[in-house]
Scaffold this motif. Structure first.
Motif, PDB file in Angstrom:
ATOM      1  N   LEU A   1      15.874  30.697 -16.356  1.00  0.00           N
ATOM      2  CA  LEU A   1      14.944  29.863 -15.593  1.00  0.00           C
ATOM      3  C   LEU A   1      13.727  29.510 -16.455  1.00  0.00           C
ATOM      4  O   LEU A   1      13.305  28.344 -16.500  1.00  0.00           O
ATOM      5  CB  LEU A   1      14.516  30.589 -14.313  1.00  0.00           C
ATOM      6  N   ASN A   2      13.196  30.515 -17.161  1.00  0.00           N
ATOM      7  CA  ASN A   2      12.042  30.239 -18.025  1.00  0.00           C
ATOM      8  C   ASN A   2      12.391  29.204 -19.085  1.00  0.00           C
ATOM      9  O   ASN A   2      11.614  28.293 -19.367  1.00  0.00           O
ATOM     10  CB  ASN A   2      11.550  31.532 -18.691  1.00  0.00           C
ATOM     11  N   GLN A   3      13.581  29.339 -19.650  1.00  0.00           N
ATOM     12  CA  GLN A   3      14.010  28.412 -20.694  1.00  0.00           C
ATOM     13  C   GLN A   3      14.139  26.992 -20.117  1.00  0.00           C
ATOM     14  O   GLN A   3      13.675  26.014 -20.711  1.00  0.00           O
ATOM     15  CB  GLN A   3      15.351  28.871 -21.257  1.00  0.00           C
ATOM     16  N   ALA A   4      14.749  26.900 -18.939  1.00  0.00           N
ATOM     17  CA  ALA A   4      14.953  25.584 -18.319  1.00  0.00           C
ATOM     18  C   ALA A   4      13.612  24.939 -17.992  1.00  0.00           C
ATOM     19  O   ALA A   4      13.403  23.744 -18.223  1.00  0.00           O
ATOM     20  CB  ALA A   4      15.809  25.727 -17.061  1.00  0.00           C
ATOM     21  N   ILE A   5      12.677  25.754 -17.460  1.00  0.00           N
ATOM     22  CA  ILE A   5      11.358  25.211 -17.118  1.00  0.00           C
ATOM     23  C   ILE A   5      10.623  24.775 -18.385  1.00  0.00           C
ATOM     24  O   ILE A   5      10.008  23.708 -18.426  1.00  0.00           O
ATOM     25  CB  ILE A   5      10.535  26.236 -16.297  1.00  0.00           C
ATOM     26  N   ALA A   6      10.759  25.581 -19.443  1.00  0.00           N
ATOM     27  CA  ALA A   6      10.108  25.225 -20.712  1.00  0.00           C
ATOM     28  C   ALA A   6      10.643  23.894 -21.233  1.00  0.00           C
ATOM     29  O   ALA A   6       9.901  23.049 -21.722  1.00  0.00           O
ATOM     30  CB  ALA A   6      10.328  26.333 -21.737  1.00  0.00           C
ATOM     31  N   GLU A   7      11.950  23.680 -21.087  1.00  0.00           N
ATOM     32  CA  GLU A   7      12.553  22.452 -21.622  1.00  0.00           C
ATOM     33  C   GLU A   7      12.373  21.256 -20.709  1.00  0.00           C
ATOM     34  O   GLU A   7      12.198  20.128 -21.172  1.00  0.00           O
ATOM     35  CB  GLU A   7      14.061  22.651 -21.864  1.00  0.00           C
TER      36      GLU A   7
ATOM     37  N   LYS B   1      22.726  25.767 -15.891  1.00  0.00           N
ATOM     38  CA  LYS B   1      23.717  25.267 -16.854  1.00  0.00           C
ATOM     39  C   LYS B   1      23.854  23.747 -16.762  1.00  0.00           C
ATOM     40  O   LYS B   1      24.108  23.081 -17.761  1.00  0.00           O
ATOM     41  CB  LYS B   1      25.087  25.886 -16.590  1.00  0.00           C
ATOM     42  N   TYR B   2      23.717  23.214 -15.540  1.00  0.00           N
ATOM     43  CA  TYR B   2      23.855  21.767 -15.384  1.00  0.00           C
ATOM     44  C   TYR B   2      22.683  21.019 -16.034  1.00  0.00           C
ATOM     45  O   TYR B   2      22.769  19.823 -16.263  1.00  0.00           O
ATOM     46  CB  TYR B   2      23.985  21.389 -13.901  1.00  0.00           C
ATOM     47  N   LEU B   3      21.583  21.744 -16.308  1.00  0.00           N
ATOM     48  CA  LEU B   3      20.429  21.090 -16.926  1.00  0.00           C
ATOM     49  C   LEU B   3      20.324  21.361 -18.422  1.00  0.00           C
ATOM     50  O   LEU B   3      20.058  20.461 -19.208  1.00  0.00           O
ATOM     51  CB  LEU B   3      19.130  21.565 -16.243  1.00  0.00           C
ATOM     52  N   ILE B   4      20.532  22.612 -18.813  1.00  0.00           N
ATOM     53  CA  ILE B   4      20.307  22.937 -20.231  1.00  0.00           C
ATOM     54  C   ILE B   4      21.589  23.419 -20.902  1.00  0.00           C
ATOM     55  O   ILE B   4      21.557  23.881 -22.036  1.00  0.00           O
ATOM     56  CB  ILE B   4      19.167  23.974 -20.396  1.00  0.00           C
ATOM     57  N   GLY B   5      22.710  23.307 -20.220  1.00  0.00           N
ATOM     58  CA  GLY B   5      23.994  23.656 -20.813  1.00  0.00           C
ATOM     59  C   GLY B   5      24.213  25.153 -20.888  1.00  0.00           C
ATOM     60  O   GLY B   5      23.307  25.918 -20.589  1.00  0.00           O
ATOM     61  N   PRO B   6      25.409  25.565 -21.274  1.00  0.00           N
ATOM     62  CA  PRO B   6      26.596  24.721 -21.428  1.00  0.00           C
ATOM     63  C   PRO B   6      27.113  24.244 -20.072  1.00  0.00           C
ATOM     64  O   PRO B   6      27.164  25.041 -19.130  1.00  0.00           O
ATOM     65  CB  PRO B   6      27.612  25.664 -22.067  1.00  0.00           C
ATOM     66  N   ILE B   7      27.450  22.948 -19.977  1.00  0.00           N
ATOM     67  CA  ILE B   7      27.931  22.375 -18.718  1.00  0.00           C
ATOM     68  C   ILE B   7      29.176  23.142 -18.247  1.00  0.00           C
ATOM     69  O   ILE B   7      30.089  23.371 -19.036  1.00  0.00           O
ATOM     70  CB  ILE B   7      28.284  20.883 -18.916  1.00  0.00           C
ATOM     71  N   PRO B   8      29.178  23.558 -16.960  1.00  0.00           N
ATOM     72  CA  PRO B   8      30.295  24.376 -16.484  1.00  0.00           C
ATOM     73  C   PRO B   8      31.646  23.643 -16.427  1.00  0.00           C
ATOM     74  O   PRO B   8      32.675  24.281 -16.327  1.00  0.00           O
ATOM     75  CB  PRO B   8      29.864  24.792 -15.070  1.00  0.00           C
TER      76      PRO B   8
END
Ligand code: SF4
Ligand code: ZN
Length: 726
Positions: free
Chosen positions: A24-30, A108-115
């Motif tokens: 979550l932190n990674q996705a929010i950062a990106e 995963k749908y936002l920052i991969g890997p796409i499921p």
């Protein structure tokens, strides 16, 4: 109760929650906190979180309180109360795990890997939910298995999968053991994977188990009408209605224990092939939670027994497996032993009734060469002629029973059946032939299934299969005469010419106030039940879902309102629905469950309406996709201006006749237009507008309401000059 398992599950839960936090932190950062997040094409947000907490996750930032909730649920010390099968006042580590796993999968749908990758399908959308959900209501699918990990070899993987298919269950695959998963083992063996064959690979990570549980909670909300956040009822619904269990193959690590703990909250026990401590019935729950050391040959049977599932498997002596899970399996060219019909050879199937003395039960004959006499790749002439007798059999049931041949034959492994009458197409695979499948077995299947499913009207069945060109051609002429007579009889039937309509309430288990009223000129909205089907079903099961409705006194001929119909609906909807107009989509239209083939919607600017079919993925001029529209009209409600209908109703004389009928139709997807073109053309001619079909816009013209109007003006669409719709 095992402290060991509990300890492992709690350790796993801690790990997964931590991972969710990192993701979550990674996705929010990106992407930022305001980045929208969802699974594709669903109206149920992030479903487990939504159903249990009532919390709508729309942006990444919305996950933050969920993560805090998960953390607060994580117990420090293993305690016995965590293993209560329901969410009690204290939510458990398993539930924290499922929330965290949803966070991981959604990011995963936002920052991969796409499921969605190779064989892996990722999150099922709402179209799939509605299509497959129906099968859980009407009993075609008794439940689902979640298969985790890998089998010791491909052979065992195939065996377990086919046993699950034979039990008509859906099988969802997730997780792996040392980098290998059962789904991959099946793919290696050339087994067809996907929703069609009920073998559904969600994802290689164990976290993708949330797609299985998410599917179940969405069914509870969509079909059970349970509001999000009413977690007790959601859990009870899934436990009581959607029979599920986990098969864990190979080593079970902490993350798998944690996920299994989550599944137990939903009433899904785990069976494993490994030696771990068992968790036996607690008194609250009737069945074991964890059963270990189960031999592979007993796994499926044991799972059914533990979960208390009674599966009726029709016993027909066949050299191949048989059941609805094989219905969607295709026989491809490379795999083809022989075929008949499909414009490649003369072929037809016919079922008629005869007096009892003229039908010799269980006489299955092949006149002409059998399968082994034809070389591989043959296109053979084929006539399948079934004669049935029964005290309650009526001539009008002939087409109803004949149409079942499609499903009956299709359910055999390695056999594909498409179409009906003299436009059928049958393929038999090389494997099926190698296993010993003969043409005569098609007769055995038809007889066995007719007696099993229609035993109340059919007592005796005789089937003759012809494979000589001359004979097939000769018989075809007679068959065509019969088909023609049937069509004429059907055409003579009208809503006015009968006193009785039929109800269908099969969907009430999902949409409690929904009643389909099926008339000679209006098919059930799922497209599966005609008026004749309703009559046959009532004879077969007089207390079942199809009951006769006495029309009673006519209240309004234009709108299609009868006293008897209203009384019936009032009673069957528990007093919720009082008035239904059969011929209007605006004034008290019929209710909708979730399985309509098409949705009608008004386009106010055009003075007309549009229709969109299930499976059409694009945008419509309402500004909504099919799945968004479907979310609006289902659940047993009347939604004026919108209505779910069966496809063929569009060509009926009674198609929204009060609102102006087919002449109101101004937009429809091209695929549907072409599929229905012959019938729509015929109806358009009757209405005196022979070029109507080409005046209906489709997505190749536009998907906005303004441009539909412009197109109508260009082509002179009749709806423009009709009375105001609203
Ligand atoms: Fe459901 Fe109506 Fe179809 Fe019956 S006819 S199965 S109630 S949609
Ligand atoms: Zn339905």
């Amino acid at each position: 109760m095992s402290k060991f398992i509990l300890g492992e599950a709690i350790k796993g839960a801690h790990k997964i929650v931590k991972k969710a936090e990192e993701r979550l932190n990674q996705a929010i950062a990106e992407k930022g906190e305001n980045c929208p997040v969802s699974f594709p094409d669903t109206a149920y947000f992030i479903p487990i979180i939504y159903s249990i907490l009532g919390h709508k996750v729309e942006k990444l930032g919305d996950f933050k309180p969920v993560l805090e909730k998960s953390k607060s649920l994580l117990p420090q010390e293993p305690t016995e109360k965590l293993w209560l099968p329901y969410l009690g006042p204290g939510l458990d580590a398993g539930m924290a795990t499922l929330f965290a796993e949803e966070i991981i999968e959604a990011t995963k749908y936002l920052i991969g890997p796409i499921p969605v990758d190779g064989i892996w399908l990722g999150a099922p959308n709402d179209v799939i939910l509605r299509e497959r959900g129906v099968e859980f209501t009407d009993g075609r699918a008794p439940g689902f298995a979640v298969v985790v990990g890998a089998a010791p070899n491909n052979e065992i993987a195939v065996k377990i999968a086919q046993e699950l298919q034979s039990a008509s269950l859906y099988t969802f695959f997730c997780g792996h053991t040392n980098g290998v998963s059962v789904a991959e083992q099946l793919a290696e063996e050339g087994i067809d994977l996907g929703w069609e064959t009920r073998l559904v690979p969600f994802g290689k990570d164990i976290y993708s188990a949330i797609y299985a549980i998410g599917f179940a909670v969405r069914a509870a909300m969509a079909f059970g009408g349970i509001p999000a956040g009413d977690f007790r009822r959601i859990l009870m619904y899934v436990k009581n209605r959607i029979f599920a269990f986990l098969l864990a193959l190979g080593h079970i690590d902490e993350e798998k224990y944690a996920t299994a703990a989550g599944a137990i909250s939903f009433g899904a026990p785990t069976l494993t092939d490994t030696d771990i401590p068992e968790i036996l019935p607690t008194g609250i729950c009737l069945y074991e939670h964890v059963v270990s050391n189960v031999p592979y040959e007993e796994m499926v049977d044991k799972a059914l027994e533990v979960r208390g599932l009674k599966i009726e498997v029709t016993k027909i002596e066949l050299p191949v497996a048989y059941g609805p899970a094989f219905e969607g399996e295709r026989v491809r060219k490379e795999n083809l032993y022989l075929e008949a019909g499909g414009a490649k050879s003369t072929s037809f199937e016919l079922l008629t009734m005869a007096p009892s003395e003229e039908v010799e039960d269980d006489k299955i004959e092949v006149i002409g060469p059998e399968i082994e006499s034809f070389p591989e790749g043959s296109k053979i002439p084929l006539a399948i002629v079934a004669k049935v007798a029964g005290a309650k059999m009526k001539r009008e049931f002939e087409p109803v029973l004949e149409r079942q041949i499609h499903r009956f034959i299709n359910e055999a492994q390695g056999v594909m059946h498409i179409g009906q009458r003299d436009i059928n197409w049958i393929r038999i695979s090389k494997e099926a032939q190698k296993k010993g499948l003969k043409l005569r077995h098609l007769g055995d299947i038809i007889r066995g299934k007719l007696l099993a499913d229609y035993g109340r009207i059919v007592d005796k069945v005789q089937v003759t299969i012809y494979t000589e060109e001359g004979k097939v051609k000769e018989l075809l002429e007679g068959a065509r005469k019969i088909f023609h007579e049937r069509d004429e009889r059907l055409q003579a039937l009208s809503d006015e010419s009968v006193d009785i309509y039929y109800s269908c309430t099969l969907c009430q288990s999902f949409a409690p106030t929904h009643v389909c009223v099926i008339t000679p000129e209006r098919i059930g909205l799922c497209g599966a039940y005609t008026w004749l089907d309703g009559g046959a079903a009532y004879e077969i099961d007089p207390t079942g879902g199809n009951q006769p409705i006495e029309k009673g006194a006519l209240i309004d001929a234009e709108k299609g309102i009868w006293e008897g119909v209203n009384e019936f609906i009032k009673k069957k909807s528990g007093g919720k629905i009082e008035n239904v107009s059969l011929y209007s989509m605006i004034h008290d239209p019929m209710t909708c469950c979730g399985c309509f083939e098409c949705i009608l919607a008004i386009l106010p600017m055009t003075n007309g309406i549009m229709v969109v079919q299930r499976g059409y993925q694009g945008m419509t001029p309402t500004g909504m996709t099919f799945s968004t529209l479907a979310g609006m009209v289902g659940g047993g409600q009347q939604t004026p201006g919108f209505m779910g209908v069966g496809k063929t109703y569009l060509a009926s004389k009674k198609f929204i006749s009060y609102d102006g009928g087919l002449l109101r139709l101004v937009w429809m997807p091209k695929e549907l237009k072409e599929e229905l073109r012959p019938m729509l053309q015929k109806r358009a001619e009757e209405l005196g507008v022979p070029d109507l079909v080409d005046k209906i816009a489709d997505e190749t013209v536009t998907t906005t309401e303004e441009e539909v109007l412009a197109f109508m003006e260009k082509v002179g669409h009749p709806s423009l000059t009709m009375a105001a719709l609203l």
